[in-house]
Write an enzyme that holds these catalytic residues in place. Structure first.
Site, short mmCIF file in Angstrom:
data_model
loop_
_atom_site.label_atom_id
_atom_site.label_comp_id
_atom_site.label_asym_id
_atom_site.label_seq_id
_atom_site.Cartn_x
_atom_site.Cartn_y
_atom_site.Cartn_z
N GLU A 46 0.74 -1.71 -0.50
CA GLU A 46 0.34 0.29 0.02
C GLU A 46 0.62 0.93 -0.33
O GLU A 46 0.41 2.09 -0.11
CB GLU A 46 -0.98 0.20 0.96
CG GLU A 46 -2.29 -0.66 1.08
CD GLU A 46 -3.18 -1.01 2.42
OE1 GLU A 46 -4.49 -1.64 2.72
OE2 GLU A 46 -1.96 -1.28 3.21
N ASP A 54 -11.87 -4.48 -3.45
CA ASP A 54 -12.92 -5.36 -3.07
C ASP A 54 -14.11 -4.59 -2.49
O ASP A 54 -14.71 -3.92 -1.92
CB ASP A 54 -12.26 -6.78 -2.59
CG ASP A 54 -12.48 -6.12 -0.86
OD1 ASP A 54 -10.77 -5.67 0.01
OD2 ASP A 54 -13.43 -6.51 0.40
#
Ligand code: ADE
Length: 254
Positions: free
Chosen positions: A30, A217
């Site tokens: 990330e 997601d």
């Protein structure tokens, strides 16, 4: 009068420039590439973490990885608050979308944060953090507004949502669990595993905080597959674009 006004203006500018921002993410993927962008990086090792200080697009920052989950994130936020004295904290990373309008690739900026797995009932109402008298921790509104503006400039307004972000020590990976979360917390836009814990630490230290999460997601049955693909390919470039917009805007409040 004039001279004093000029002096005050210069002082305000210098204060703004000196404001150190702590930037946290859970996973190396990330934050990929961010350390390489640091100007004058210095590595510190503490509590098993690697913490970098330096400048990003000219602004002083302290950057580290929290690891995954509420305890790891709270330990990291406490370490930063105690040893590195930042003036504000921002968590960047990914989250699972809950609200129907929050799609993969969108961004959620927290306005409030809540621990969805906190439950000391019947002693305290469900979700209330015992002895704090609250279930929600507000994000710093000026900081959240500035991050939202930067995200809109980077991605377009239709992809950016602001609202309630919920956290818990669970990777939500079934449609049934996602539905249960939405039923319990209809306002929740997205779910992660760290942000609300950091919000509580920042509340304790009086530090302005906001979380900026891209949606990897839909917290459903294919969440684990979508998550892995997204963090490897999309998460960090997306965050870099927003952080660059925000930190380069420098003079903006927040
Ligand atoms: N972070 C990214 N996706 C997530 C999910 N589905 N559940 C919890 N945290 C997440």
């Amino acid at each position: 009068m004039m001279a004093r006004g000029l002096q005050a203006g210069r002082q305000a500018g210098e204060n703004r420039r000196r404001m150190t921002t702590a930037l946290l993410s859970a996973l190396a993927e990330e934050q990929q590439g961010l350390i390489e962008l640091l100007q004058a990086p210095v590595l510190h090792r503490a509590a098993g973490r690697e913490v970098y200080t330096g400048r990003l697009w000219g602004e002083p920052v302290v950057v580290t990885l929290s690891r995954i989950g509420k305890v790891a994130a709270a330990t990291t936020a406490t370490l930063l608050a105690e040893r590195f004295a930042p003036q504000r904290m921002v968590f960047t990373g990914v989250a699972g979308g809950l609200a129907p309008a929050v799609r993969v690739g969108d961004v959620v900026v927290s306005h409030a944060l809540l621990q969805h797995d906190m439950d000391a009932s019947p002693l305290f109402p469900r979700h209330e953090v015992p002895l704090y008298g609250r279930s929600r921790f507000e994000a710093d509104q000026a900081l959240a507004a500035a991050l939202t503006q930067a995200a809109r400039r980077a991605l377009g307004a239709s992809k950016v949502h602001q609202g309630l972000l919920v956290s818990g020590d669970r990777f939500v990976s079934s449609a049934a669990e996602s539905r249960a979360l939405q039923a319990a917390l209809p306002e929740a836009l997205a779910v992660d595993m760290e942000s609300a814990a950091v919000a509580q630490v920042c509340h304790d230290y009086g530090l302005p905080f906001a979380a900026l999460r891209s949606i990897s997601d839909r917290a459903d049955d294919s969440a684990h597959i979508d998550f892995q693909r997204f963090v490897q390919e999309v998460a960090s470039p997306c965050m870099h674009r927003i952080l660059a917009q925000w930190l380069q805007a420098g003079a903006l409040p927040g």
